[in-house]
Write a protein that holds these residues in place. Structure first.
Motif, PDB file in Angstrom:
ATOM      1  N   UNK A 248       0.842  -1.195   0.000  1.00 20.87           N
ATOM      2  CA  UNK A 248       0.000   0.000   0.000  1.00 20.87           C
ATOM      3  C   UNK A 248       0.875   1.242   0.000  1.00 20.87           C
ATOM      4  N   UNK A 249       0.322   2.358  -0.534  1.00 22.06           N
ATOM      5  CA  UNK A 249       1.030   3.639  -0.559  1.00 22.06           C
ATOM      6  C   UNK A 249       0.078   4.734  -0.082  1.00 22.06           C
ATOM      7  N   UNK A 250       0.609   5.652   0.736  1.00 21.89           N
ATOM      8  CA  UNK A 250      -0.157   6.776   1.250  1.00 21.89           C
ATOM      9  C   UNK A 250       0.641   8.063   0.994  1.00 21.89           C
ATOM     10  N   UNK A 251       0.126   8.914   0.111  1.00 18.25           N
ATOM     11  CA  UNK A 251       0.800  10.173  -0.234  1.00 18.25           C
ATOM     12  C   UNK A 251       0.503  11.224   0.831  1.00 18.25           C
ATOM     13  N   UNK A 252       1.501  12.070   1.087  1.00 18.25           N
ATOM     14  CA  UNK A 252       1.322  13.124   2.079  1.00 18.25           C
ATOM     15  C   UNK A 252       0.638  14.324   1.448  1.00 18.25           C
ATOM     16  N   UNK A 253      -0.451  14.764   2.058  1.00 21.26           N
ATOM     17  CA  UNK A 253      -1.180  15.953   1.619  1.00 21.26           C
ATOM     18  C   UNK A 253      -0.829  17.087   2.568  1.00 21.26           C
ATOM     19  N   UNK A 254      -0.017  18.022   2.098  1.00 24.36           N
ATOM     20  CA  UNK A 254       0.453  19.106   2.965  1.00 24.36           C
ATOM     21  C   UNK A 254      -0.696  20.015   3.399  1.00 24.36           C
ATOM     22  N   UNK A 255      -1.745  20.107   2.586  1.00 21.14           N
ATOM     23  CA  UNK A 255      -2.867  20.985   2.925  1.00 21.14           C
ATOM     24  C   UNK A 255      -3.631  20.467   4.142  1.00 21.14           C
ATOM     25  N   UNK A 256      -3.869  19.150   4.180  1.00 18.91           N
ATOM     26  CA  UNK A 256      -4.606  18.565   5.304  1.00 18.91           C
ATOM     27  C   UNK A 256      -3.681  17.965   6.357  1.00 18.91           C
ATOM     28  N   UNK A 257      -2.379  17.899   6.026  1.00 19.39           N
ATOM     29  CA  UNK A 257      -1.359  17.318   6.910  1.00 19.39           C
ATOM     30  C   UNK A 257      -1.699  15.874   7.285  1.00 19.39           C
ATOM     31  N   UNK A 258      -2.153  15.125   6.288  1.00 23.53           N
ATOM     32  CA  UNK A 258      -2.462  13.708   6.489  1.00 23.53           C
ATOM     33  C   UNK A 258      -1.912  12.895   5.326  1.00 23.53           C
ATOM     34  N   UNK A 259      -1.764  11.595   5.559  1.00 23.90           N
ATOM     35  CA  UNK A 259      -1.361  10.673   4.508  1.00 23.90           C
ATOM     36  C   UNK A 259      -2.622  10.054   3.913  1.00 23.90           C
ATOM     37  N   UNK A 260      -2.758  10.199   2.593  1.00 23.58           N
ATOM     38  CA  UNK A 260      -3.975   9.796   1.892  1.00 23.58           C
ATOM     39  C   UNK A 260      -3.688   8.584   1.014  1.00 23.58           C
ATOM     40  N   UNK A 261      -4.584   7.601   1.051  1.00 25.69           N
ATOM     41  CA  UNK A 261      -4.449   6.402   0.239  1.00 25.69           C
ATOM     42  C   UNK A 261      -4.255   6.788  -1.223  1.00 25.69           C
ATOM     43  N   UNK A 262      -3.278   6.156  -1.863  1.00 23.16           N
ATOM     44  CA  UNK A 262      -2.917   6.541  -3.223  1.00 23.16           C
ATOM     45  C   UNK A 262      -2.705   5.304  -4.088  1.00 23.16           C
ATOM     46  N   UNK A 263      -2.599   5.526  -5.390  1.00 25.79           N
ATOM     47  CA  UNK A 263      -2.235   4.435  -6.286  1.00 25.79           C
ATOM     48  C   UNK A 263      -0.762   4.098  -6.116  1.00 25.79           C
ATOM     49  N   UNK A 264      -0.398   2.863  -6.452  1.00 24.79           N
ATOM     50  CA  UNK A 264       0.996   2.430  -6.424  1.00 24.79           C
ATOM     51  C   UNK A 264       1.620   2.745  -7.777  1.00 24.79           C
ATOM     52  N   UNK A 265       2.813   3.278  -7.745  1.00 24.26           N
ATOM     53  CA  UNK A 265       3.475   3.660  -8.992  1.00 24.26           C
ATOM     54  C   UNK A 265       3.615   2.458  -9.926  1.00 24.26           C
TER      55      UNK A 265
END
Length: 508
Positions: A248-265
């Motif tokens: 699994x991958x979770x990208x960091x969203x600086x606006x919400x300061x949370x890690x959001x579930x993301x697609x895998x490269x």
């Protein structure tokens, strides 16, 4: 300057002697590209300097890393991670019950298929320990501005009352940008990719890892990657031994300061593409476009998110023969029973088109080469290639000494075999040159003209992958003719129908 950066900068002189010793003692293959010295990693982990909690919450006032019962509850940045993992477990169990309704599945030895115990992710007796630090500036082609990535790799461990620890089959990777574009050095000058690379090549400089005094902390965070051995299934009448790994991958969203579930490269969503005729047609057209086809050959392709999955299960061992265990299975002509995405004619046509445009293919020179790249460009396919189970870097085991179940090496043959290529890229950066970011197949290291790997298990020594056609088994495939064995070894079949074998000692 943030409190976390002050702590880390203070740690530099204290650990300098250890770093120098580490550089001398580490295997030459990882010099300048990874930190695997157990003494240094132990010091960093126990000082809390590079704990997950301190890096994600620099203002936290504590002198020890957090246990898991507190970690996920106290860091709001991580609040979406456990629910997303729970949902994947539920889907995995449901799929398994549909496929093998006669098998039991659950936590514990009483089940036919034994699941990873998710309770360990909320336990007061477990925490993530620092198991390695890896320089991935070879991935700067993804974002040149950030000069690639630095990966802090943590391994889940359970501690008992006697202060002994057992490592559990999960890694948690905090991926940081190698630099921020606004980053400056102590003199106020912008830090370049060349400077970051030189610091690593000079036995490692912690400022290359942590950023600088002027860089906003959030700007350095990119994502979290998790890899869990989701289940183990002993050999049965239904299937061979299986060990499945959830990625699994979770990208960091600086606006919400949370890690959001993301697609895998590049994790192609095979089932969704095969089920959607329009998506299948679009994906084929996109990948076979000359510019994308060239990047695909070089291993630097970045597949658009609309074709990708948000999770992957990598079954091991997958073997070399084409099967449903491999991510690309069903997408090529001859796989399965459905309509493929790519026919042999499609691939041959794309190769001819590339040649007519003057594009030299470095790896893909045949249909078989295209199929192998289609598999190993995915996260799951790469993890299945010469891994230690489903990991390429399970990490340095510094928790216990002389343990019978301890990992002897920190990483897989794939990892070690790729280090000369990564160091070549660091060297190019350090010299102010444009690096060559291309990579070979995951099964066979790209030598870059170096003889460092010659005769070793990583390239052409015992256990290396080789071309059976070179041994006289059928017509040589142009994609694999360079896959030879060192003198005194012979290429022998490791699978029933694969073109690829293994190098073994010659026998009469």
């Amino acid at each position: 300057m943030s409190r976390a950066l002050r702590i880390l900068l203070t740690a530099i002189p204290l650990l300098g002697g250890v770093m120098s010793l580490s550089a001398a003692e580490n295997a030459p293959l990882v010099r300048g590209t990874a930190i695997t010295d157990p003494d240094l990693l132990r010091k960093l982990d126990r000082s809390d300097a590079l704990s997950i909690s301190r890096l994600l919450q620099p203002e936290r006032n504590a002198n020890a890393p957090l246990t898991n019962d507190v970690l996920f509850a106290s860091l709001p940045q991580l609040e979406d991670i456990l629910p997303a993992i729970d949902a994947e477990f539920d889907r995995y169990v449901a799929r398994h019950k549909r496929a093998w309704p006669s098998e039991t599945i659950g936590v514990g030895e009483g089940f036919d298929v034994q699941l990873f115990d998710r309770a360990s992710l909320n336990s007061a007796n477990t925490r993530f320990v620092l198991a390695g630090i890896v320089n991935r500036m070879d991935r700067a082609y993804v974002s040149e501005e950030s000069c690639g990535e630095i990966r802090l790799i943590y391994r889940l461990a359970r501690f008992d009352t006697s202060d002994t620890a057992t490592r559990l089959p999960m890694t948690f990777n905090l991926v940081m940008k190698a630099r921020d574009a606004r980053q400056t050095d102590a003199n106020g000058k912008p830090v370049t990719c060349a400077e970051v690379a030189r610091r690593w090549l000079d036995n490692g400089d912690w400022q290359a890892l942590i950023g600088s005094r002027s860089a906003p902390y959030d700007a350095m965070i990119d994502r979290i990657e998790t890899n869990i051995q989701i289940s183990i299934a002993p050999k049965s009448a239904l299937h061979d031994f299986r060990s499945d790994y959830l990625l699994k991958v979770f990208k960091y969203d600086a606006a919400t300061k949370t890690f959001v579930e993301s697609t895998l490269e590049n994790q192609i969503d095979r089932d969704r593409i095969l089920a959607d005729e329009a998506l299948r047609r679009d994906f084929k057209a996109w990948l076979l476009t000359p510019a994308n086809f060239r990047a695909f050959d070089r291993g630097t392709v970045l597949i658009p998110e609309k074709y990708l999955a948000k999770a992957a299960v990598a079954p091991t061992p997958a073997g070399l023969d084409a099967s449903t265990l491999q991510p690309e299975f069903g997408m090529m002509q001859g796989d399965g029973k459905g309509e493929p995405v790519f026919t042999d004619e499609d691939v041959v046509g794309a190769l001819n088109h590339a040649a007519a445009r003057g594009i030299t293919m470095e790896n893909i020179r045949s249909v078989a080469g295209f199929q192998r790249r289609l598999n190993d460009v995915t996260c799951a396919g790469c993890h299945q290639t010469r891994g230690i189970g489903g990991f390429h870097f399970p990490g340095v085991d510094w928790l216990t000494e002389n343990a019978s179940n301890s990992t002897i090496v920190p990483a897989s043959p794939h990892f070690f075999g790729d280090q000369p290529r990564r160091r070549d890229i660091l060297t190019a950066f350090a010299a102010g040159k444009r690096p060559d970011f291309s990579r070979g197949f995951a099964s066979r290291p790209q030598t870059r003209g170096s003889r460092e790997l010659a005769g070793t298990e990583y390239q052409d020594g015992w256990g290396a992958h080789c071309s059976l056609q070179n041994a006289g088994s059928g017509t040589a495939d142009k994609s694999f003719t360079s896959w030879t064995c060192a003198k005194g070894l012979t290429c022998q079949a490791a699978a029933a129908s694969s073109r690829i074998g293994m190098c073994f000692i010659k026998t009469r």
